[in-house]
Write an enzyme that holds these catalytic residues in place. Structure first.
Site, mmCIF file in Angstrom:
data_model
loop_
_atom_site.group_PDB
_atom_site.id
_atom_site.type_symbol
_atom_site.label_atom_id
_atom_site.label_comp_id
_atom_site.label_asym_id
_atom_site.label_seq_id
_atom_site.Cartn_x
_atom_site.Cartn_y
_atom_site.Cartn_z
ATOM 1 C CG ASP A 118 -0.333 -0.261 2.508
ATOM 2 O OD1 ASP A 118 0.860 -0.633 2.527
ATOM 3 O OD2 ASP A 118 -0.993 -0.078 3.544
ATOM 4 C CB ILE A 141 3.256 -11.983 3.438
ATOM 5 C CG1 ILE A 141 3.656 -11.070 4.594
ATOM 6 C CG2 ILE A 141 4.452 -12.376 2.605
ATOM 7 C CD1 ILE A 141 4.418 -11.782 5.703
ATOM 8 C CG ASP A 142 0.979 -7.860 5.948
ATOM 9 O OD1 ASP A 142 1.615 -8.838 6.360
ATOM 10 O OD2 ASP A 142 1.377 -6.686 6.073
HETATM 11 O O1 F6P Z 1 3.880 -5.919 5.616
HETATM 12 C C1 F6P Z 1 4.603 -7.109 5.613
HETATM 13 C C2 F6P Z 1 5.258 -7.343 6.929
HETATM 14 O O2 F6P Z 1 5.960 -8.569 6.853
HETATM 15 C C3 F6P Z 1 4.316 -7.304 8.131
HETATM 16 O O3 F6P Z 1 3.573 -8.471 8.247
HETATM 17 C C4 F6P Z 1 5.307 -7.037 9.249
HETATM 18 O O4 F6P Z 1 4.718 -6.389 10.348
HETATM 19 C C5 F6P Z 1 6.300 -6.114 8.598
HETATM 20 O O5 F6P Z 1 6.212 -6.333 7.196
HETATM 21 C C6 F6P Z 1 7.738 -6.342 9.025
HETATM 22 O O6 F6P Z 1 8.519 -5.422 8.382
HETATM 23 P P1 F6P Z 1 10.115 -5.405 8.441
HETATM 24 O O7 F6P Z 1 10.611 -6.254 7.329
HETATM 25 O O8 F6P Z 1 10.452 -3.977 8.246
HETATM 26 O O9 F6P Z 1 10.534 -5.949 9.758
#
Ligand code: F6P
Length: 364
Positions: A118, A141-142
């Site tokens: 997004d 993945i969300d």
């Molecule tokens: O938006 C995808 C995601 O994997 C979320 O599920 C998670 O909260 C976040 O990204 C983790 O992000 P990062 O890779 O910055 O730790």
């Protein structure tokens, strides 16, 4: 020769390489198009010297089953909020978007395909408003983008989490323990919900249904008889108790503008102890294991379809749109629609209904 520039932005996601391959292979069927990639999202364009790679059929050979992205990604900063240090040594941001558009013109780029979640698609819309020929491809993945039935990477994440449940079930049963598995998903409970159903969990806690700790404890108790038994709990990282808040902390990484979720599994463990549950509980945080590794066949297919469609939207000059999956079709939607609101789990949905139907407790 016309040029399309591809960038992957935000957190990585299984299937990104299959999208890149889809774009390149489809473009190679046209005589007059070349595909180039910007390293680490648009940083490759902005950096001096620029970091741009040619993506041809040779480069993308066999990458459809590789996790990650061959052109790298970042979820920090970006051309609209580029981090710099001010004269006092404090970090601040500057808008370098116009400079990026000039650089793209200099590089002879006719169109851009921006693969991202997004946040990235918000940038796509902002660039489109500055008259950049841009197409979005959704990834996360969300699975929380409303314009598409599903995003690639989601199924792989659920597969990884389900495999973890299958393992946790046996060790928990052997020890009469309760296991808590914390999964990703930010403000959406999709990964947790699908994992709970696929893994046969007893309890599923998601952001969309705040939980009552006493209801959770009651369900655990029902799984034990004279001290023997076990219980499986899947908790989404964004879950919260009724009247409570998500567990989040601000990141200290420069340019990282999201809060970092995580820790709700341990919090639940403590809440259960405080509520008087005395038998063994073990917490597993699955973390980035859900994002790495090979995409499932389903995600490879969806990602390939997205890649091919994205390039065809470039040919049709349908700029300002994003590819999406609306069963059974791969369609295009305006970027404005794509970024309007997140797709969350509806507590009255069929999936939640089915979960309740097999005895899964949501703590409500
Ligand atoms: O938006 C995808 C995601 O994997 C979320 O599920 C998670 O909260 C976040 O990204 C983790 O992000 P990062 O890779 O910055 O730790």
């Amino acid at each position: 020769m016309k040029r399309v520039l591809v960038a992957t932005g935000g957190g990585d996601c299984p299937g990104l390489n299959a999208v890149i391959r889809g774009i390149v292979k489809r473009a190679s069927l046209e005589k007059d198009w070349e595909v180039i990639g910007s390293i680490e999202s648009f940083n490759g364009v902005m950096n001096e010297p620029t970091e741009i790679v040619v993506l041809d059929e040779k480069t993308v050979e066999g990458i459809h089953y590789q996790g990650g992205t061959i052109i790298g990604t970042t979820n920090k900063g970006g051309p609209f909020a580029w981090p710099i240090k001010d004269i006092n040594g404090n970090w601040t941001t500057v808008d370098r978007s116009d400079e990026m558009i000039r650089k793209l013109q200099y590089l002879g780029v006719d169109a851009v395909i921006n693969i991202g979640g997004d946040g990235s698609q918000r940038f796509s819309q902002m660039f489109y408003e500055k008259c950049l020929n841009i197409i979005g491809v959704p990834k996360t993945i969300d699975n929380d983008l409303s314009a598409t039935d599903v995003t690639f990477g989601f199924q792989t994440a659920v597969e990884v989490a389900t495999e973890a449940v299958d393992k946790l079930v046996t060790t928990a049963a052997s020890h009469n323990r309760t296991f808590i598995l914390e999964v990703m998903g930010r403000d959406a409970g999709w990964i947790a919900l699908h994992t709970a159903i696929a893994g046969g969990a007893d309890i599923c806690l998601i952001p969309e249904i705040p939980y009552d700790i006493n209801k959770v404890k009651e369900k655990i108790e029902s799984k034990y008889h004279k001290g023997r038994g076990s219980c499986g709990i899947i908790i989404a990282e964004g879950a919260k108790p009724i009247g409570g808040d998500v567990i989040a902390r601000q990141s200290t990484e420069v340019g990282y503008n999201h809060v970092r979720l995580g820790g709700v599994g341990e919090q639940l463990n403590q809440e259960l102890k405080d509520a008087g549950w005395t038998q063994g509980i073990r917490v597993t945080v699955l973390g980035h294991l859900q994002r790495g590794g090979v995409p499932t066949a389903y995600d490879r297919v969806l990602a390939t379809q997205f890649g091919v469609k994205a390039f065809e939207l470039v040919l049709e000059e349908k700029f300002g749109s994003m590819v999406a999956y609306k069963h059974p079709d791969i369609i295009s939607v305006p970027l404005t629609e794509a970024i309007k609101k997140p797709k969350l789990v509806r507590p009255t949905s069929d999936a939640v209904h089915a979960a309740r139907g097999v005895g899964i407790c949501f703590g409500d």
